[in-house]
Enzyme design. Sequence first.
Site, mmCIF file in Angstrom:
data_model
loop_
_atom_site.group_PDB
_atom_site.id
_atom_site.type_symbol
_atom_site.label_atom_id
_atom_site.label_comp_id
_atom_site.label_asym_id
_atom_site.label_seq_id
_atom_site.Cartn_x
_atom_site.Cartn_y
_atom_site.Cartn_z
ATOM 1 N N SER A 41 -10.790 -1.859 14.760
ATOM 2 C CA SER A 41 -10.881 -0.805 13.564
ATOM 3 C C SER A 41 -12.126 -0.969 12.859
ATOM 4 O O SER A 41 -12.152 -1.344 11.453
ATOM 5 C CB SER A 41 -9.749 -0.675 12.896
ATOM 6 O OG SER A 41 -9.185 -1.720 12.589
ATOM 7 N N ARG A 57 0.806 -1.171 -0.342
ATOM 8 C CA ARG A 57 -0.056 0.007 0.076
ATOM 9 C C ARG A 57 0.816 1.187 0.136
ATOM 10 O O ARG A 57 1.881 1.298 0.614
ATOM 11 C CB ARG A 57 -1.116 -0.007 1.250
ATOM 12 C CG ARG A 57 -2.156 1.045 1.103
ATOM 13 C CD ARG A 57 -3.066 0.770 2.314
ATOM 14 N NE ARG A 57 -4.137 -0.273 2.062
ATOM 15 C CZ ARG A 57 -4.755 -0.481 3.065
ATOM 16 N NH1 ARG A 57 -5.119 0.230 4.007
ATOM 17 N NH2 ARG A 57 -5.376 -1.532 2.846
ATOM 18 N N SER A 81 -8.596 0.628 0.577
ATOM 19 C CA SER A 81 -9.615 0.420 1.510
ATOM 20 C C SER A 81 -9.914 2.107 1.910
ATOM 21 O O SER A 81 -10.683 2.527 1.205
ATOM 22 C CB SER A 81 -9.280 -0.420 2.909
ATOM 23 O OG SER A 81 -10.205 -0.538 3.593
#
Length: 622
Positions: A436, A73, A175
């Site tokens: 989360s 990422r 995401s």
Amino acid sequence: MAENTEGDLNSNLLHAPYHTGDPQLDTAIGQWLRWDKNPKTKEQIENLLRNGMNKELRDRLCCRMTFGTAGLRSAMGAGFCYINDLTVIQSTQGMYKYLERCFSDFKQRGFVVGYDTRGQVTSSCSSQRLAKLTAAVLLAKDVPVYLFSRYVPTPFVPYAVQKLKAVAGVMITASHNRKEDNGYKVYWETGAQITSPHDKEILKCIEECVEPWNGSWNDNLVDTSPLKRDPLQDICRRYMEDLKKICFYRELNSKTTLKFVHTSFHGVGHDYVQLAFKVFGFKPPIPVPEQKDPDPDFSTVKCPNPEEGESVLELSLRLAEKENARVVLATDPDADRLAAAELQENGCWKVFTGNELAALFGWWMFDCWKKNKSRNADVKNVYMLATTVSSKILKAIALKEGFHFEETLPGFKWIGSRIIDLLENGKEVLFAFEESIGFLCGTSVLDKDGVSAAVVVAEMASYLETMNITLKQQLVKVYEKYGYHISKTSYFLCYEPPTIKSIFERLRNFDSPKEYPKFCGTFAILHVRDITTGYDSSQPNKKSVLPVSKNSQMITFTFQNGCVATLRTSGTEPKIKYYAEMCASPDQSDTALLEEELKKLIDALIENFLQPSKNGLIWRSV
């Protein structure tokens, strides 16, 4: 004439050997300009070279991305440390090399590729394009590729890997990250995210395959190759069919007077949540019109993360008030996480934390299991899981009800991996979560799933409504029965890796070398667990039961007053996160006292251990 001369000079500069004074940089520049066939990212590097911006060139070209908690990422843009056409091609070549080594039937079983709706005009980089290039690399090597023909929720990729018996899969997504980011999330044949040693071995293979192969840039293969298949309709149908396994009150759902608002945060979730509600017998949830359709700029929210609370849920809350809907459901842009809010009698909104929703899910999934279990079902075979930084409420429920609770390292890859072990040993996993707002009900998917979580919350709320109980009231009942678990999670931004390292090294050598702190302010510390080094003072041999994770920082403190606090770095963002929870017994019902104790401890934790002023940490702003 002068302009033409300057153009010729610039052209010569870009095609001549590079002499920046740094041989490593010179080599990297040459490689990039030879290998990159995306005009926009190639031009970004050419402009930096033309303007003599060697430091930025070095930052972009002299380091590579590494696998974090969610695969690769990074920001989109030109450079080996960013997500772009070339680095995705390189990553997929490395994947191919590793998978070819691991699976003799790779070219029979194939590979799954999905994508979200992210994109960046300046680098001509979109999730869809990166997915096509991923597919092209594999198709050029005669690997069957299941490439979704449109954007899908992240959970569809691990689900498809399992159902289609593929060797692996990739989801192109970042995401809930900021709009500038994208990512490359890898799933193994089991349908769980990759863990060590696969991540390290794939990285090695990527480093051995950095030059694009013949055919790797040929994205026309996506349209012409007979090996490309579109799994969308089949997987969507099977996924929705499997959802029925966690639907327990369909008739009641069809009659409910409750109304729900759903926001997909400019991402992929709208169509799939609508379908899930239909499967459960509900009327469709009311969509937030401004956020219903994909928008890579996330125009109506300052950050596309529903975990940030009321400030980013404003449009959905206002719509719910207008439509007289009591429950708001928010899936993040790739629909693998869920936030929920409920209108209270005083007219205020209660936005549930991930830990609070998990308490409700834990109660609900076990209650439904008890009411629907077969005659020979044994509670001792039932499991629930959570990451170690999440609430211990499931542990409290498990102790009272007789099922098993286990913790894993942070990240759903560890949960998915453990679920596989349990299922292979004949166990039943009802629910798993991370604080989360990542939830998994059942085991049809082995990753967090915002679509199924959304419709389960709706069913839970509808069931409770028949007894005139709200979600908030039921949460209180759960805490009264199993003990209040009051938690707070937040973070500081820190863009200097050496500062982060020094903060954690100071804790490991607090009063003297290799001595962890015994107090945090006035609060006595009972035990310390350091996942980075593998130390755990609560164990007889002082070694952590959880796996060592040397590439990330994470220290947990257990205090004499019953509080558990963890400091850790994020695997995907420049953050130091803290997690703190007061775990009370059922006879401790003075929540104001518990909250005050927790607040004092967090203040002490920040002041004594993180020292934000001294270390230049940036407070989270909401």
